[in-house]
Design a protein around this motif. Structure first.
Motif, PDB file in Angstrom:
ATOM      1  N   ASP A 101      75.629  17.706  31.763  1.00 32.51           N
ATOM      2  CA  ASP A 101      74.957  17.791  30.468  1.00 32.51           C
ATOM      3  C   ASP A 101      74.055  19.011  30.349  1.00 32.51           C
ATOM      4  OD1 ASP A 101      76.221  15.458  29.761  1.00 32.51           O
ATOM      5  OD2 ASP A 101      74.498  14.180  30.229  1.00 32.51           O
ATOM      6  N   GLU A 102      73.723  19.632  31.484  1.00 41.71           N
ATOM      7  CA  GLU A 102      72.839  20.802  31.475  1.00 41.71           C
ATOM      8  C   GLU A 102      73.613  22.118  31.388  1.00 41.71           C
ATOM      9  OE1 GLU A 102      70.385  20.528  34.954  1.00 41.71           O
ATOM     10  OE2 GLU A 102      70.089  18.381  34.656  1.00 41.71           O
ATOM     11  N   LEU A 103      74.926  22.051  31.352  1.00 47.76           N
ATOM     12  CA  LEU A 103      75.749  23.270  31.367  1.00 47.76           C
ATOM     13  C   LEU A 103      76.180  23.658  29.956  1.00 47.76           C
ATOM     14  CD1 LEU A 103      77.953  22.422  34.459  1.00 47.76           C
ATOM     15  CD2 LEU A 103      75.950  23.929  34.366  1.00 47.76           C
ATOM     16  N   PRO A 104      76.373  24.955  29.721  1.00 49.54           N
ATOM     17  CA  PRO A 104      76.796  25.393  28.394  1.00 49.54           C
ATOM     18  C   PRO A 104      78.231  24.968  28.085  1.00 49.54           C
ATOM     19  CG  PRO A 104      76.780  27.249  29.914  1.00 49.54           C
ATOM     20  CD  PRO A 104      76.194  26.071  30.653  1.00 49.54           C
ATOM     21  N   THR A 105      78.494  24.714  26.824  1.00 47.14           N
ATOM     22  CA  THR A 105      79.849  24.372  26.394  1.00 47.14           C
ATOM     23  C   THR A 105      80.436  25.465  25.512  1.00 47.14           C
ATOM     24  OG1 THR A 105      78.950  23.140  24.525  1.00 47.14           O
ATOM     25  CG2 THR A 105      79.460  21.878  26.522  1.00 47.14           C
ATOM     26  N   ASP A 106      79.671  26.536  25.300  1.00 46.47           N
ATOM     27  CA  ASP A 106      80.106  27.595  24.400  1.00 46.47           C
ATOM     28  C   ASP A 106      80.577  28.851  25.122  1.00 46.47           C
ATOM     29  OD1 ASP A 106      77.591  28.220  25.369  1.00 46.47           O
ATOM     30  OD2 ASP A 106      76.857  29.031  23.462  1.00 46.47           O
ATOM     31  N   ARG A 107      80.691  28.780  26.457  1.00 49.36           N
ATOM     32  CA  ARG A 107      81.180  29.925  27.231  1.00 49.36           C
ATOM     33  C   ARG A 107      81.724  29.429  28.565  1.00 49.36           C
ATOM     34  NH1 ARG A 107      76.033  33.455  29.144  1.00 49.36           N
ATOM     35  NH2 ARG A 107      77.739  34.675  29.926  1.00 49.36           N
ATOM     36  N   ALA A 108      82.493  30.275  29.219  1.00 48.08           N
ATOM     37  CA  ALA A 108      83.081  29.901  30.509  1.00 48.08           C
ATOM     38  C   ALA A 108      81.981  29.731  31.558  1.00 48.08           C
ATOM     39  CB  ALA A 108      84.071  30.960  30.969  1.00 48.08           C
ATOM     40  N   VAL A 109      82.177  28.726  32.402  1.00 42.65           N
ATOM     41  CA  VAL A 109      81.290  28.462  33.536  1.00 42.65           C
ATOM     42  C   VAL A 109      82.147  28.605  34.792  1.00 42.65           C
ATOM     43  CG1 VAL A 109      79.911  26.700  34.720  1.00 42.65           C
ATOM     44  CG2 VAL A 109      79.823  26.878  32.226  1.00 42.65           C
ATOM     45  N   TYR A 110      81.629  29.335  35.770  1.00 49.10           N
ATOM     46  CA  TYR A 110      82.365  29.552  37.010  1.00 49.10           C
ATOM     47  C   TYR A 110      81.780  28.674  38.098  1.00 49.10           C
ATOM     48  CZ  TYR A 110      84.453  33.261  34.427  1.00 49.10           C
ATOM     49  OH  TYR A 110      85.153  33.954  33.459  1.00 49.10           O
ATOM     50  N   VAL A 111      82.663  27.980  38.801  1.00 56.07           N
ATOM     51  CA  VAL A 111      82.260  27.037  39.837  1.00 56.07           C
ATOM     52  C   VAL A 111      82.713  27.583  41.180  1.00 56.07           C
ATOM     53  CG1 VAL A 111      82.315  24.629  40.559  1.00 56.07           C
ATOM     54  CG2 VAL A 111      82.651  25.198  38.154  1.00 56.07           C
ATOM     55  N   ILE A 112      81.776  27.630  42.132  1.00 54.68           N
ATOM     56  CA  ILE A 112      82.077  28.211  43.435  1.00 54.68           C
ATOM     57  C   ILE A 112      81.586  27.288  44.536  1.00 54.68           C
ATOM     58  CG2 ILE A 112      79.945  29.585  43.613  1.00 54.68           C
ATOM     59  CD1 ILE A 112      81.827  31.930  44.616  1.00 54.68           C
ATOM     60  N   CYS A 113      82.301  27.290  45.653  1.00 54.74           N
ATOM     61  CA  CYS A 113      81.893  26.549  46.847  1.00 54.74           C
ATOM     62  C   CYS A 113      82.140  27.465  48.035  1.00 54.74           C
ATOM     63  CB  CYS A 113      82.638  25.210  46.950  1.00 54.74           C
ATOM     64  SG  CYS A 113      84.422  25.360  47.137  1.00 54.74           S
ATOM     65  N   ALA A 114      82.430  26.908  49.190  1.00 48.66           N
ATOM     66  CA  ALA A 114      82.654  27.735  50.373  1.00 48.66           C
ATOM     67  C   ALA A 114      84.022  28.420  50.324  1.00 48.66           C
ATOM     68  CB  ALA A 114      82.520  26.909  51.647  1.00 48.66           C
ATOM     69  N   SER A 115      85.069  27.639  49.986  1.00 49.22           N
ATOM     70  CA  SER A 115      86.421  28.194  50.038  1.00 49.22           C
ATOM     71  C   SER A 115      87.236  27.968  48.772  1.00 49.22           C
ATOM     72  CB  SER A 115      87.175  27.583  51.221  1.00 49.22           C
ATOM     73  OG  SER A 115      87.335  26.188  51.013  1.00 49.22           O
TER      74      SER A 115
END
Length: 108
Positions: free
Chosen positions: A50-64
């Motif tokens: 709910d805290e993330l934007p919905t009007d632009r791309a969000v990039y999700v990253i982890c270790a691999s």
């Protein structure tokens, strides 16, 4: 199935200020993360969407790239335009890109 983006494509959008969510654990994040990445451990993603934007791309990253796929799937199901970064932070570091260590608050 999570949409994925290459490290090179991510790097371009990151340089333009795209939001980045790091879904690793706090100790992994503190050891080194993409500058500006917001820490949101995988287990907290359902509550944090709910805290993330919905009007632009969000990039999700982890270790691999494995946890980020799971998180991006969840985010996409919640209406967030999320992409899993292939190669993760490990690939980012191997590519010689900038890294920040420590626990720093995200900027939005």
């Amino acid at each position: 199935m999570a949409r994925e983006v290459t490290l090179d494509a991510f790097a371009v959008d990151w340089a333009d200020g795209a939001p980045v969510v790091d879904v690793r654990e706090p100790d992994e994040y503190a050891a080194g993360h993409v500058p500006g990445a917001r820490l949101m451990p995988l287990r907290t993603v359902p509550a944090g969407c709910d805290e993330l934007p919905t009007d632009r791309a969000v990039y999700v990253i982890c270790a691999s790239g494995n946890r980020s796929k799971t998180a991006a799937d969840w985010m996409n199901s919640r209406g967030i335009d999320a992409y899993s970064v292939t190669g993760g932070t490990g690939g980012w570091v191997r590519g010689g890109r900038p890294v920040t260590a420590g626990m720093q608050p995200h900027s939005g």
